[in-house]
Scaffold this motif. Structure first.
Motif, PDB file in Angstrom:
ATOM      1  N   ILE A 201     -11.455 -59.527 -10.903  1.00  0.00           N
ATOM      2  CA  ILE A 201     -10.900 -58.616  -9.895  1.00  0.00           C
ATOM      3  C   ILE A 201      -9.656 -59.231  -9.260  1.00  0.00           C
ATOM      4  CG2 ILE A 201     -11.338 -57.637  -7.596  1.00  0.00           C
ATOM      5  CD1 ILE A 201     -14.277 -57.257  -8.552  1.00  0.00           C
ATOM      6  N   LEU A 202      -9.725 -60.537  -8.963  1.00  0.00           N
ATOM      7  CA  LEU A 202      -8.566 -61.235  -8.404  1.00  0.00           C
ATOM      8  C   LEU A 202      -7.428 -61.280  -9.412  1.00  0.00           C
ATOM      9  CD1 LEU A 202      -7.193 -63.040  -6.257  1.00  0.00           C
ATOM     10  CD2 LEU A 202      -8.376 -64.998  -7.277  1.00  0.00           C
ATOM     11  N   HIS A 203      -7.741 -61.633 -10.643  1.00  0.00           N
ATOM     12  CA  HIS A 203      -6.724 -61.774 -11.688  1.00  0.00           C
ATOM     13  C   HIS A 203      -6.020 -60.458 -11.977  1.00  0.00           C
ATOM     14  CE1 HIS A 203      -4.995 -62.556 -15.692  1.00  0.00           C
ATOM     15  NE2 HIS A 203      -5.065 -63.841 -15.367  1.00  0.00           N
ATOM     16  N   GLU A 204      -6.787 -59.352 -11.955  1.00  0.00           N
ATOM     17  CA  GLU A 204      -6.237 -58.038 -12.305  1.00  0.00           C
ATOM     18  C   GLU A 204      -5.797 -57.235 -11.089  1.00  0.00           C
ATOM     19  OE1 GLU A 204      -6.221 -56.557 -15.791  1.00  0.00           O
ATOM     20  OE2 GLU A 204      -6.071 -58.753 -15.920  1.00  0.00           O
ATOM     21  N   ASN A 205      -6.008 -57.782  -9.895  1.00  0.00           N
ATOM     22  CA  ASN A 205      -5.626 -57.110  -8.647  1.00  0.00           C
ATOM     23  C   ASN A 205      -6.249 -55.718  -8.559  1.00  0.00           C
ATOM     24  OD1 ASN A 205      -4.316 -56.891  -6.155  1.00  0.00           O
ATOM     25  ND2 ASN A 205      -2.509 -55.929  -7.065  1.00  0.00           N
ATOM     26  N   ILE A 206      -7.582 -55.664  -8.740  1.00  0.00           N
ATOM     27  CA  ILE A 206      -8.319 -54.401  -8.751  1.00  0.00           C
ATOM     28  C   ILE A 206      -8.712 -54.017  -7.326  1.00  0.00           C
ATOM     29  CG2 ILE A 206     -10.420 -53.261  -9.577  1.00  0.00           C
ATOM     30  CD1 ILE A 206     -10.330 -55.145 -11.996  1.00  0.00           C
ATOM     31  N   LYS A 207      -8.473 -52.785  -6.967  1.00  0.00           N
ATOM     32  CA  LYS A 207      -8.832 -52.304  -5.629  1.00  0.00           C
ATOM     33  C   LYS A 207     -10.343 -52.103  -5.514  1.00  0.00           C
ATOM     34  CE  LYS A 207      -6.192 -48.675  -5.722  1.00  0.00           C
ATOM     35  NZ  LYS A 207      -5.491 -47.418  -5.326  1.00  0.00           N
ATOM     36  N   LEU A 208     -10.878 -52.408  -4.327  1.00  0.00           N
ATOM     37  CA  LEU A 208     -12.305 -52.268  -4.053  1.00  0.00           C
ATOM     38  C   LEU A 208     -12.511 -51.573  -2.709  1.00  0.00           C
ATOM     39  CD1 LEU A 208     -13.644 -55.849  -4.914  1.00  0.00           C
ATOM     40  CD2 LEU A 208     -13.814 -53.819  -6.349  1.00  0.00           C
ATOM     41  N   PRO A 209     -13.678 -50.988  -2.494  1.00  0.00           N
ATOM     42  CA  PRO A 209     -13.993 -50.456  -1.164  1.00  0.00           C
ATOM     43  C   PRO A 209     -13.982 -51.581  -0.126  1.00  0.00           C
ATOM     44  CG  PRO A 209     -15.554 -49.652  -2.794  1.00  0.00           C
ATOM     45  CD  PRO A 209     -14.751 -50.722  -3.470  1.00  0.00           C
ATOM     46  N   GLU A 210     -13.621 -51.252   1.088  1.00  0.00           N
ATOM     47  CA  GLU A 210     -13.538 -52.251   2.145  1.00  0.00           C
ATOM     48  C   GLU A 210     -14.892 -52.873   2.470  1.00  0.00           C
ATOM     49  OE1 GLU A 210     -10.811 -53.548   3.577  1.00  0.00           O
ATOM     50  OE2 GLU A 210      -9.736 -52.367   2.064  1.00  0.00           O
ATOM     51  N   LEU A 211     -15.976 -52.251   2.030  1.00  0.00           N
ATOM     52  CA  LEU A 211     -17.317 -52.789   2.266  1.00  0.00           C
ATOM     53  C   LEU A 211     -17.490 -54.197   1.711  1.00  0.00           C
ATOM     54  CD1 LEU A 211     -19.402 -49.636   1.288  1.00  0.00           C
ATOM     55  CD2 LEU A 211     -19.237 -50.601   3.572  1.00  0.00           C
ATOM     56  N   TYR A 212     -16.714 -54.535   0.685  1.00  0.00           N
ATOM     57  CA  TYR A 212     -16.851 -55.845   0.062  1.00  0.00           C
ATOM     58  C   TYR A 212     -16.202 -56.957   0.875  1.00  0.00           C
ATOM     59  CZ  TYR A 212     -18.923 -54.092  -4.241  1.00  0.00           C
ATOM     60  OH  TYR A 212     -19.782 -53.541  -5.150  1.00  0.00           O
ATOM     61  N   TYR A 213     -15.358 -56.564   1.808  1.00  0.00           N
ATOM     62  CA  TYR A 213     -14.699 -57.543   2.658  1.00  0.00           C
ATOM     63  C   TYR A 213     -15.369 -57.559   4.036  1.00  0.00           C
ATOM     64  CZ  TYR A 213     -11.185 -57.102  -1.007  1.00  0.00           C
ATOM     65  OH  TYR A 213     -10.547 -57.072  -2.219  1.00  0.00           O
ATOM     66  N   THR A 214     -15.220 -58.649   4.748  1.00  0.00           N
ATOM     67  CA  THR A 214     -15.861 -58.772   6.044  1.00  0.00           C
ATOM     68  C   THR A 214     -15.385 -57.683   6.997  1.00  0.00           C
ATOM     69  OG1 THR A 214     -16.178 -61.152   5.805  1.00  0.00           O
ATOM     70  CG2 THR A 214     -16.170 -60.268   8.046  1.00  0.00           C
ATOM     71  N   HIS A 215     -16.349 -57.039   7.638  1.00  0.00           N
ATOM     72  CA  HIS A 215     -16.069 -55.985   8.607  1.00  0.00           C
ATOM     73  C   HIS A 215     -17.197 -55.980   9.637  1.00  0.00           C
ATOM     74  CE1 HIS A 215     -18.690 -54.270   5.529  1.00  0.00           C
ATOM     75  NE2 HIS A 215     -19.101 -53.379   6.419  1.00  0.00           N
ATOM     76  N   ARG A 216     -16.968 -55.306  10.730  1.00  0.00           N
ATOM     77  CA  ARG A 216     -17.958 -55.228  11.808  1.00  0.00           C
ATOM     78  C   ARG A 216     -18.871 -54.045  11.552  1.00  0.00           C
ATOM     79  NH1 ARG A 216     -19.141 -59.448  15.197  1.00  0.00           N
ATOM     80  NH2 ARG A 216     -20.034 -58.709  17.164  1.00  0.00           N
ATOM     81  N   ARG A 217     -20.193 -54.266  11.626  1.00  0.00           N
ATOM     82  CA  ARG A 217     -21.131 -53.191  11.315  1.00  0.00           C
ATOM     83  C   ARG A 217     -22.427 -53.381  12.081  1.00  0.00           C
ATOM     84  NH1 ARG A 217     -21.729 -49.332   7.442  1.00  0.00           N
ATOM     85  NH2 ARG A 217     -19.780 -49.991   6.466  1.00  0.00           N
TER      86      ARG A 217
END
Length: 304
Positions: A201-217
């Motif tokens: 994903i990093l190598h290909e610069n693939i977009k992901l839902p923001e859920l995979y990154y740290t967020h407040r919940r």
């Protein structure tokens, strides 16, 4: 990035070439083809690989999403946007429809989940749309039942999987022959690890839902698993909802998708976090904790 977690471009390319080869075999051997799309990172990587495999031809697979009705809103929006961007046909089969038709009975109580009901909805969709193959993002490192899978996983006329009766796969020769009413599940990234997926994903610069990154919940803790809270979820008297910085490692139905306490806000930070953890990717999936053989039992019934 430290050398201890570095994965070479050559390693990723070998995995990519293997997955693309499997996808092209699917295109050659089957007529009506679906790609099971959950909005999770593995199915997003599959879409990316499929686009690469057949570019510049039209995207060759129908996206099939089994919607429990208890999905993250961010996932559904990402799903719709991706289908539009790629010009792919999207079919959404709803568990709620299966409940309304009496095909499944909705679970009740504190631990109620629609996750198991997905199997019936999926098999009904396979039959209704006459899919003879469904591509999935299962990987052998996820869980012991997944490790038993071949690339081409045969399903009988009832949609069931027999782990003791699988076809040999020698020298990348895949046998897709089937009888009427039978179908296959195919797993092109079987040999990938969670770390491989994130590196790719990093190598290909693939977009992901923001859920995979740290967020407040808003979350709560149940049986040592942190779960995202939603208004339809029942709480035990001892459980309290609180806010925290979290991210998802794997995404599914809200009722069983565990979240991870995390500060990782970039792909590099996520990769470093995964490399250091001792908890497996599905270690936070609440549905896998119902029994020692929870995943295998569901797969035998027709689950992904």
């Amino acid at each position: 990035m430290s050398k201890s977690i570095h994965i070479s471009d050559e390693h990723l390319r070998e995995l990519e070439h293997e997955a693309i080869f499997v996808m092209r075999e699917v295109a050659a051997q089957f007529e009506k083809k679906a790609l099971l799309f959950s909005g999770g990172k593995d199915s997003i990587v599959l879409v990316h690989l499929a686009r690469k495999a057949f570019w510049p031809s039209k995207f060759p697979f129908t996206l099939l999403h089994i919607d429990t009705g208890h999905n993250f809103e961010e996932t559904l929006k990402f799903r719709d946007d991706l289908a539009t961007e790629f010009g792919a046909e999207l079919i959404v089969a709803k568990v709620q429809d299966s409940i309304d038709k009496g095909r499944v009975t909705e679970e009740k109580g504190i631990n109620a989940s629609r996750n198991k009901a997905q199997s019936v909805t999926l098999l009904d969709a396979v039959e209704e749309y006459r899919f003879d193959v469904a591509i999935g993002g299962g990987r052998r490192d996820e869980e012991k039942a997944r490790a038993k899978e071949r690339f081409f996983s045969h399903r009988n006329e009832f949609g069931q999987w027999d782990p003791k009766n699988q076809r040999p796969e020698l020298w990348n020769i895949f046998n897709g022959r089937k009888n009427p009413g039978e179908h296959f599940r195919v797993f092109p990234i079987s040999n990938w690890t969670e770390l491989d997926v994130w590196q790719y994903i990093l190598h290909e610069n693939i977009k992901l839902p923001e859920l995979y990154y740290t967020h407040r919940r808003k979350i709560f803790k149940r049986n040592d698993v942190y779960l995202a809270w939603a208004p339809f979820m029942q709480l035990k008297p001892t459980e309290e909802v609180f806010e925290a910085d979290v991210r998802c490692r794997t995404i599914g139905d809200i009722t069983c998708t565990g979240v991870t306490l995390s500060k990782a806000q970039s792909l590099e930070e996520i990769i470093a976090e995964i490399a250091a953890t001792r908890v497996t990717e599905r270690g936070g999936r609440y549905d896998d904790k119902r029994s020692e053989a929870a995943m295998e039992d569901r797969k035998k019934e027709g689950y992904f």
